[in-house]
Design a protein around this motif. Structure first.
Motif, short mmCIF file in Angstrom:
data_model
loop_
_atom_site.label_atom_id
_atom_site.label_comp_id
_atom_site.label_asym_id
_atom_site.label_seq_id
_atom_site.Cartn_x
_atom_site.Cartn_y
_atom_site.Cartn_z
N ASN A 154 -31.33 -65.24 44.83
CA ASN A 154 -32.82 -65.60 45.55
C ASN A 154 -32.29 -64.65 46.58
O ASN A 154 -33.27 -65.52 47.75
N ASP A 155 -31.50 -63.59 47.07
CA ASP A 155 -31.35 -63.43 48.68
C ASP A 155 -31.96 -62.32 48.74
O ASP A 155 -31.74 -60.81 47.81
N THR A 156 -33.30 -62.54 49.12
CA THR A 156 -34.19 -61.30 49.89
C THR A 156 -34.01 -60.04 49.90
O THR A 156 -34.39 -58.99 49.84
N GLU A 157 -32.63 -60.13 50.52
CA GLU A 157 -32.31 -58.83 50.99
C GLU A 157 -31.29 -57.36 49.97
O GLU A 157 -31.05 -56.81 50.75
N HIS A 158 -30.78 -58.64 49.06
CA HIS A 158 -30.05 -58.05 47.87
C HIS A 158 -31.08 -57.31 47.17
O HIS A 158 -32.16 -57.21 46.39
N LYS A 159 -30.15 -56.38 45.98
CA LYS A 159 -30.91 -55.38 45.19
C LYS A 159 -30.97 -56.02 44.45
O LYS A 159 -32.12 -55.46 43.07
N LYS A 160 -29.80 -57.12 43.73
CA LYS A 160 -30.60 -58.18 42.57
C LYS A 160 -31.17 -59.17 42.96
O LYS A 160 -31.42 -59.85 41.87
N TYR A 161 -32.18 -59.05 43.59
CA TYR A 161 -32.70 -60.10 43.88
C TYR A 161 -33.97 -60.50 42.75
O TYR A 161 -34.40 -58.94 41.71
N ASN A 162 -34.48 -61.37 42.31
CA ASN A 162 -34.81 -61.65 41.02
C ASN A 162 -34.20 -61.67 40.06
O ASN A 162 -35.21 -60.84 38.78
N ARG A 163 -33.40 -61.40 39.71
CA ARG A 163 -32.17 -60.79 38.49
C ARG A 163 -30.85 -61.97 38.11
O ARG A 163 -30.60 -62.14 39.18
N LEU A 164 -30.34 -61.63 36.80
CA LEU A 164 -29.80 -63.09 36.58
C LEU A 164 -27.78 -62.21 37.60
O LEU A 164 -28.18 -60.58 37.58
N ILE A 165 -27.31 -62.91 38.15
CA ILE A 165 -26.38 -62.42 38.71
C ILE A 165 -24.79 -62.80 38.42
O ILE A 165 -24.79 -63.99 38.30
N LYS A 166 -23.25 -62.69 38.69
CA LYS A 166 -22.50 -63.15 38.77
C LYS A 166 -22.70 -64.26 39.87
O LYS A 166 -22.61 -62.78 40.82
N ILE A 167 -21.70 -65.47 39.77
CA ILE A 167 -21.76 -65.92 40.90
C ILE A 167 -20.91 -64.97 41.95
O ILE A 167 -19.82 -65.31 41.67
N ASN A 168 -21.34 -65.11 43.71
CA ASN A 168 -20.25 -64.31 44.47
C ASN A 168 -20.95 -65.17 45.84
O ASN A 168 -22.03 -65.51 46.05
N LYS A 169 -20.59 -65.33 46.45
CA LYS A 169 -20.17 -66.42 47.29
C LYS A 169 -21.08 -65.24 48.64
O LYS A 169 -21.55 -66.33 49.77
N LYS A 170 -21.36 -64.71 48.58
CA LYS A 170 -21.81 -63.59 49.22
C LYS A 170 -22.94 -63.22 49.45
O LYS A 170 -24.04 -62.95 49.87
N ILE A 171 -24.07 -63.37 47.56
CA ILE A 171 -24.81 -63.65 47.43
C ILE A 171 -26.00 -64.59 47.52
O ILE A 171 -24.99 -65.57 46.71
N GLY A 172 -26.63 -64.89 47.91
CA GLY A 172 -27.86 -66.54 47.64
C GLY A 172 -28.10 -66.45 46.26
O GLY A 172 -28.98 -65.44 46.21
N CYS A 173 -27.65 -67.24 45.28
CA CYS A 173 -28.32 -67.30 43.95
C CYS A 173 -28.49 -68.98 43.55
O CYS A 173 -28.36 -70.11 44.33
N GLU A 174 -29.81 -69.17 42.54
CA GLU A 174 -29.79 -70.20 41.87
C GLU A 174 -28.56 -70.31 40.60
O GLU A 174 -28.51 -69.70 40.20
N LYS A 175 -28.05 -71.36 41.66
CA LYS A 175 -26.81 -71.44 40.25
C LYS A 175 -27.15 -72.76 39.24
O LYS A 175 -28.23 -73.46 38.77
#
Length: 164
Positions: free
Chosen positions: A75-96
Motif C-alpha cells: 500500500n506504499d503509493t510510491e513503490h513500483k509494486k503498489y497494490n500487489r502481493l509482496i514479501k514483507i520488507n520494512k522499507k515497503i508499506g504494506c497490509e500484512k
C-alpha cells in the motif's frame, strides 16, 4: 456468475442474500488511498488466500495460496509494486496478510486498480471475514466466515464482482 454488493449491508450471490459491511465512509467512484471508502464498479476476483495453519484447503475452483508470515499487500503509493502481493520488507508499506485476528483467514482480492495501477488510487481491496459486530471496513467487503466459505465453494475464475 456474479456477486453483487447491493448496499452497505447487503451482498447478493445466486439466490442468497448475506449481510456484509463496507468502508466506513461508504462508496466512491473516485477512491483514494486511505479514504476508507469502497470502490464502485465491476471487477474480477483474484486468487483465494487462506490460513492453512487454521483451516484445510477450501473446496473451490479458484487458484488458492496459503498465507504465510512474510506475505503482504503493498500500500506504499510510491513503490513500483503498489497494490500487489509482496514479501514483507520494512522499507515497503504494506497490509500484512498473516494476522493474529480472524479477518484474513480467507481473503479474495478484488481486482480494483489492478491492471493499470494508478498510485494513490487505492490498494488491498479484499473480500474478507468479519464478525457480527463489525459495522464497517477500511474499504474492503466484510462477510461472516461461514457465509464466505459458502460463497467460495461456488466461485470460478470467471466470477464477476459488482459494487453499486
Amino acid at each position: 456468475m456474479t456477486i453483487i454488493v447491493k448496499d452497505k449491508n447487503t451482498l447478493l450471490f445466486k439466490d442468497f442474500q448475506f449481510r456484509c459491511c463496507v468502508g466506513k465512509n461508504n462508496f466512491s467512484k473516485k477512491k483514494i488511498e486511505g479514504d476508507k471508502k469502497t470502490p464502485i464498479g465491476i471487477f474480477d476476483l483474484g486468487h483465494l488466500y487462506y490460513r492453512a495453519d487454521r483451516f484445510k484447503k477450501p473446496l473451490t475452483k479458484l487458484k488458492t495460496f496459503k498465507i504465510n508470515k512474510n506475505m503482504g499487500w503493498c500500500n506504499d503509493t510510491e513503490h513500483k509494486k503498489y497494490n500487489r502481493l509482496i514479501k514483507i520488507n520494512k522499507k515497503i508499506g504494506c497490509e500484512k496478510l498473516f494476522r493474529k485476528d480472524f479477518k484474513y483467514d480467507f481473503i479474495l482480492p478484488i481486482k480494483y486498480n489492478y491492471n493499470k495501477v494508478i498510485p494513490k488510487r487505492g490498494s488491498a481491496i479484499f473480500i474478507h471475514c468479519k464478525s457480527k459486530e463489525n459495522k464497517f471496513t477500511e474499504g474492503c467487503i466484510g462477510i461472516e466466515k461461514e457465509q464466505l466459505m459458502q460463497i467460495i465453494r461456488s466461485l470460478t475464475p470467471l466470477t464477476r464482482f459488482i459494487i453499486s
